[in-house]
Design an enzyme around this catalytic site. Structure first.
Site, PDB file in Angstrom:
ATOM      1  CE1 TYR A 146      29.192  60.040  68.316  1.00 47.72           C
ATOM      2  CE2 TYR A 146      27.796  61.571  67.758  1.00 47.72           C
ATOM      3  CZ  TYR A 146      28.478  60.625  67.578  1.00 47.72           C
ATOM      4  OH  TYR A 146      28.896  60.308  66.241  1.00 47.72           O
ATOM      5  CG  ASP A 241      28.994  68.532  72.026  1.00 43.59           C
ATOM      6  OD1 ASP A 241      28.406  69.392  71.433  1.00 43.59           O
ATOM      7  OD2 ASP A 241      29.292  67.536  71.595  1.00 43.59           O
ATOM      8  CE  LYS A 273      23.231  66.331  65.687  1.00 37.05           C
ATOM      9  NZ  LYS A 273      23.950  65.977  66.859  1.00 37.05           N
TER      10      LYS A 273
HETATM   11  C1  PLP Z   1      25.435  65.289  66.623  1.00 39.18           C
HETATM   12  C2  PLP Z   1      26.172  65.662  67.673  1.00 39.18           C
HETATM   13  C3  PLP Z   1      27.701  65.758  67.457  1.00 39.18           C
HETATM   14  C4  PLP Z   1      28.308  65.528  66.137  1.00 39.18           C
HETATM   15  O1  PLP Z   1      27.784  66.053  64.944  1.00 39.18           O
HETATM   16  P1  PLP Z   1      28.049  65.754  63.550  1.00 39.18           P
HETATM   17  O2  PLP Z   1      27.386  66.758  62.645  1.00 39.18           O
HETATM   18  O3  PLP Z   1      27.117  64.309  63.392  1.00 39.18           O
HETATM   19  O4  PLP Z   1      29.508  65.135  63.579  1.00 39.18           O
HETATM   20  C5  PLP Z   1      28.441  66.065  68.379  1.00 39.18           C
HETATM   21  N1  PLP Z   1      28.017  66.441  69.652  1.00 39.18           N
HETATM   22  C6  PLP Z   1      26.749  66.321  69.976  1.00 39.18           C
HETATM   23  C7  PLP Z   1      25.996  66.935  71.278  1.00 39.18           C
HETATM   24  C8  PLP Z   1      25.771  65.946  68.700  1.00 39.18           C
HETATM   25  O5  PLP Z   1      24.495  66.031  69.131  1.00 39.18           O
END
Ligand code: PLP
Length: 433
Positions: A146, A241, A273
């Site tokens: 994601y 990511d 995060k």
């Molecule tokens: C949470 C998350 C996102 C998205 O971040 P948001 O602050 O919710 O937009 C993107 N990549 C990964 C791996 C994530 O865990």
């Protein structure tokens, strides 16, 4: 109506009239487990308290950011000090520079960084940057990974998408979806086939190095190295990511993510995060020759009214400083280990097949006896059993993510008593599953 969640049920009814589904992010609605999500009134340390006065040990921690627990005094103080000096200027501040330095110190392969306000925004920026830099259109992603709700990255995404099982969301054009290619995680051969076919069209491969949005799945040995090698040869980019991995999988040796844990050098890194300490903050970091293409030093446009927000930056800085104190990160890793080992062991005693995975301070359990190596494996775990387990734990004061495809997180505020209580509760619950 259950007495225990009476106020939450009332709040949900009010919310559903004016907020789609009653929530501001889908997975919060408990669609995959059923029932009413507790409305949260307060958080302190490892605990959260709902509007009915129920207390929970929190293993969601706002989906990962709160690595020091709720309302950590150092983070609260930093945020209050910052907000008293004005909450936003839309002009450069010295704190942003110090913060960028601090983050980059833990990602030595990255030269420059741009702050944004969320992980989604970071990934959106990275895709544009990769396309602008390479002059190519196609993005390759892995099933179950994601990367936020970016149009082009919602194909086969994990997280809320996995929970709701929306195959491909309405509202994304065919052209956009057509520029995204998905392959199974941990399947380097599948990726090789894509590169054999269209190597000159691939702008970037984006990957969660340690996926956490289909549950936690460690990368097979050589998989991440293989991605970097393939992209290098083809003149495309590797985007790590690390929005969830950042400051959750490695901190011991001053490292900040899976790239330091595994000794790898991607072209672009996404953060979010933990770096915001519970405030909206994300970042795109990368190699200088790529990052300099962002406006205003380069022609690829990217901007944000609240980017580098002083309150978020102050909270993020305080979080990273606390985390570097000797023993803090290690302590969280040890407790995470203890929890997963404990859960696996009491499940075994109860005759319940359970696969536990942990990397650093990210962990998850799957109700299956088979190793979980990709999204398909994760989907084969027993969802019905998870539902029962989830609700029983919740009733008994343990708050896990309401989906079998989400990670669980610990913080420095979680105590050994919290873990013992969680394992004891699970032991009891497993007997009834
Ligand atoms: C949470 C998350 C996102 C998205 O971040 P948001 O602050 O919710 O937009 C993107 N990549 C990964 C791996 C994530 O865990």
């Amino acid at each position: 109506m259950t007495e225990k969640y009476k106020e939450s049920e009332k709040a949900l009814k009010r919310a559903q009239k004016i907020i789609p589904g009653g929530v501001n992010s889908p997975v919060r609605a408990y669609k995959s487990v059923g029932g009413t999500p507790p409305f949260i009134a307060k958080g302190l340390g490892s605990k959260i308290f709902d509007v009915d006065g129920n207390e929970y040990i929190d293993y969601v921690l706002s989906w990962g950011p709160l690595i020091l627990g709720h309302a950590n005094p150092a983070v609260v103080d930093a945020a209050i000090t910052a907000v008293k000096n004005g909450s936003s200027f839309g002009a450069p501040t010295e704190m942003e520079v110090e913060f960028a330095q601090e983050v980059l110190k833990h990602f030595p392969e990255m030269d420059m960084l741009r702050l944004v306000s969320s992980g989604t925004e970071a990934s959106m920026t990275a895709i544009r940057l990769a396309r602008g830099y390479t002059g190519r259109d196609k993005i390759v992603k892995f099933m179950g990974c994601y990367h936020g709700h970016v149009d082009s990255l919602l194909s086969d995404a994990g997280s809320g998408k996995a929970t709701l099982s929306i195959p491909s969301t309405p509202g994304v054009t065919k052209t956009t979806a057509g520029d995204t290619i998905t392959v199974p995680f941990n399947d380097l051969d599948a990726l090789k086939e894509i590169f054999d076919e269209i190597r000159d069209q691939v702008a970037a491969v984006i990957v969660e190095p340690v996926p956490g949005n289909m549950g936690v799945i460690p990368p097979s040995s050589g998989f991440l190295e293989g991605i970097i090698e393939l992209t290098k040869k083809a003149g495309s980019l590797t985007i790590f990511d690390e929005v969830m991995n950042g400051f959750r999988v490695d901190y011991k040796n001053g490292g900040g993510g899976s790239q330091t844990l595994f000794g790898l050098s991607p072209d672009i890194t996404l953060l979010g995060k933990v770096i915001g300490g519970g405030f909206p903050l994300g970042a795109v970091a990368g190699k200088r020759e790529i990052m300099e293409n962002l406006a205003p030093s380069g022609g690829i446009y990217q901007a944000g009214t609240l980017s580098g927000n002083p309150v978020a930056v102050a909270a993020g800085m305080a979080t990273l400083k606390e985390l570097t104190r000797p023993g803090i990160f290690d302590g969280i890793v040890k407790k995470t280990d203890k929890l997963i080992e404990g859960l696996v062991s009491v499940a075994k005693d109860a005759g319940i097949p359970l696969w536990g995975a942990r990397v650093g301070t990210m962990a998850s359990i799957f109700f299956t006896e088979h190793p979980v190596k990709n999204f398909d494996d994760a989907k084969k775990a027993d969802g019905e059993r998870f539902k029962k387990y989830f609700h029983e734990m919740l009733k008994n004061g343990v708050y896990f993510a309401p989906s079998p495809f989400e990670a669980l997180f610990l913080s420095s505020a979680h105590t050994d008593e919290d873990i013992d209580k969680t394992i004891e509760t699970a032991e009891d619950v497993f007997k009834r599953l």
